[in-house]
Design a protein around this motif. Structure first.
Motif, PDB file in Angstrom:
ATOM      1  N   ALA A  40       0.833  -1.214   0.000  1.00 47.83           N
ATOM      2  CA  ALA A  40       0.000   0.000   0.000  1.00 47.83           C
ATOM      3  C   ALA A  40       0.860   1.253   0.000  1.00 47.83           C
ATOM      4  CB  ALA A  40      -0.932  -0.008   1.209  1.00 47.83           C
ATOM      5  N   VAL A  41       1.920   1.278   0.794  1.00 50.49           N
ATOM      6  CA  VAL A  41       2.816   2.441   0.832  1.00 50.49           C
ATOM      7  C   VAL A  41       3.480   2.628  -0.534  1.00 50.49           C
ATOM      8  CG1 VAL A  41       4.968   3.321   1.825  1.00 50.49           C
ATOM      9  CG2 VAL A  41       3.206   2.390   3.318  1.00 50.49           C
ATOM     10  N   ILE A  57       2.286   1.782  -3.478  1.00 51.76           N
ATOM     11  CA  ILE A  57       1.279   2.294  -4.418  1.00 51.76           C
ATOM     12  C   ILE A  57       1.038   3.779  -4.178  1.00 51.76           C
ATOM     13  CG2 ILE A  57      -1.172   2.173  -5.028  1.00 51.76           C
ATOM     14  CD1 ILE A  57      -0.961  -0.877  -4.577  1.00 51.76           C
ATOM     15  N   ILE A  58       0.934   4.183  -2.926  1.00 50.48           N
ATOM     16  CA  ILE A  58       0.697   5.597  -2.602  1.00 50.48           C
ATOM     17  C   ILE A  58       1.865   6.457  -3.086  1.00 50.48           C
ATOM     18  CG2 ILE A  58       0.519   7.237  -0.685  1.00 50.48           C
ATOM     19  CD1 ILE A  58      -1.132   5.066   0.779  1.00 50.48           C
ATOM     20  N   ILE A  59       3.079   6.013  -2.857  1.00 54.31           N
ATOM     21  CA  ILE A  59       4.250   6.789  -3.288  1.00 54.31           C
ATOM     22  C   ILE A  59       4.310   6.897  -4.808  1.00 54.31           C
ATOM     23  CG2 ILE A  59       6.782   6.744  -3.381  1.00 54.31           C
ATOM     24  CD1 ILE A  59       6.715   5.687  -0.492  1.00 54.31           C
ATOM     25  N   SER A  60       4.006   5.822  -5.511  1.00 53.77           N
ATOM     26  CA  SER A  60       4.038   5.892  -6.985  1.00 53.77           C
ATOM     27  C   SER A  60       2.927   6.779  -7.527  1.00 53.77           C
ATOM     28  CB  SER A  60       3.952   4.492  -7.588  1.00 53.77           C
ATOM     29  OG  SER A  60       2.673   3.934  -7.354  1.00 53.77           O
ATOM     30  N   THR A  61       1.775   6.803  -6.867  1.00 55.32           N
ATOM     31  CA  THR A  61       0.668   7.657  -7.299  1.00 55.32           C
ATOM     32  C   THR A  61       0.994   9.127  -7.083  1.00 55.32           C
ATOM     33  OG1 THR A  61      -0.881   5.916  -6.727  1.00 55.32           O
ATOM     34  CG2 THR A  61      -1.795   8.101  -7.029  1.00 55.32           C
ATOM     35  N   VAL A  62       1.592   9.466  -5.964  1.00 50.23           N
ATOM     36  CA  VAL A  62       1.943  10.857  -5.665  1.00 50.23           C
ATOM     37  C   VAL A  62       2.963  11.365  -6.675  1.00 50.23           C
ATOM     38  CG1 VAL A  62       3.082  12.351  -3.977  1.00 50.23           C
ATOM     39  CG2 VAL A  62       1.360  10.720  -3.238  1.00 50.23           C
ATOM     40  N   ALA A  64       1.182  12.667  -9.833  1.00 47.73           N
ATOM     41  CA  ALA A  64       0.189  13.732  -9.688  1.00 47.73           C
ATOM     42  C   ALA A  64       0.676  14.995 -10.385  1.00 47.73           C
ATOM     43  CB  ALA A  64      -0.073  14.014  -8.215  1.00 47.73           C
TER      44      ALA A  64
END
Length: 150
Positions: A15-16, A18-23, A26
Motif C-alpha cells: 500500500a505504501v 502504491i501511494i508513493i508511486s501515485t503521488v 500527480a
C-alpha cells in the motif's frame, strides 16, 4: 513472528508503495507562464491550468475555432489563466459539450514552445451551479426569485 503479522506487513508495504508511486504521477496546477518555464526546462509532464474563456462584453466566446464538418477532432480556443495571461489552446478532440456555459475551465496538458500554444489532452469544465437562481441582497442572504403567471 506469526504468519498474520508477516502478511499484514506485506500488505502495508505494498500500500505504501502504491501511494508513493501515485503521488509521483500527480500533476500540479500552474499558470501559463509557469507552464512555459517548465517546458523550457524540458519538463513535459501533464499540468493543470485553470482559467476562463476569452469573452466579449456580450458574453460571446472570442477566438474559438471548431468546424465539425471539416475536422471534428480539431478544437482551438483562447483561454485566460488566473494570472490574466492569454494563451491559445489546441485540443485534438471534439469540442466539449456545454463549454459555452462553463464558468471556469481546467486544461490538462503541456506547452508547445515551437508553436507557442498549449496542447490540451483533457478539458474539465466547471458549469454554473443550479442553485444560483436566487439573488443576493445587500446583507449577502439569498432571496428567492418569485415566478408569477400573468
Amino acid at each position: 513472528m506469526k504468519k498474520s503479522h508477516i502478511i499484514a506487513l506485506g500488505v502495508i508495504a505494498i500500500a505504501v508503495g502504491i501511494i508513493i508511486s501515485t503521488v509521483g504521477d500527480a500533476s500540479t496546477y500552474v499558470g501559463f507562464s509557469e507552464a512555459e518555464e517548465l517546458a523550457k526546462n524540458g519538463n513535459n509532464k501533464s499540468i493543470h491550468v485553470v482559467g476562463s474563456l476569452k469573452k466579449d462584453a456580450q458574453g460571446n466566446i472570442l477566438g474559438m475555432i471548431y468546424d465539425p464538418v471539416t475536422d471534428p477532432n480539431s478544437f482551438q480556443f483562447t483561454m485566460i489563466d488566473s494570472l490574466q495571461r492569454e494563451e491559445r489552446v489546441i485540443y485534438n478532440q471534439p469540442k466539449p459539450q456545454d463549454l459555452d456555459k462553463s464558468e471556469k475551465v481546467v486544461v490538462v496538458g503541456s506547452m508547445d514552445l515551437q508553436n507557442k500554444v498549449f496542447r490540451a489532452e483533457q478539458i474539465l469544465l466547471k458549469c454554473p451551479s443550479k442553485y444560483n437562481n436566487g439573488e443576493l441582497n445587500p446583507e449577502g442572504e439569498k432571496q428567492a426569485v418569485s415566478m408569477q403567471n400573468n
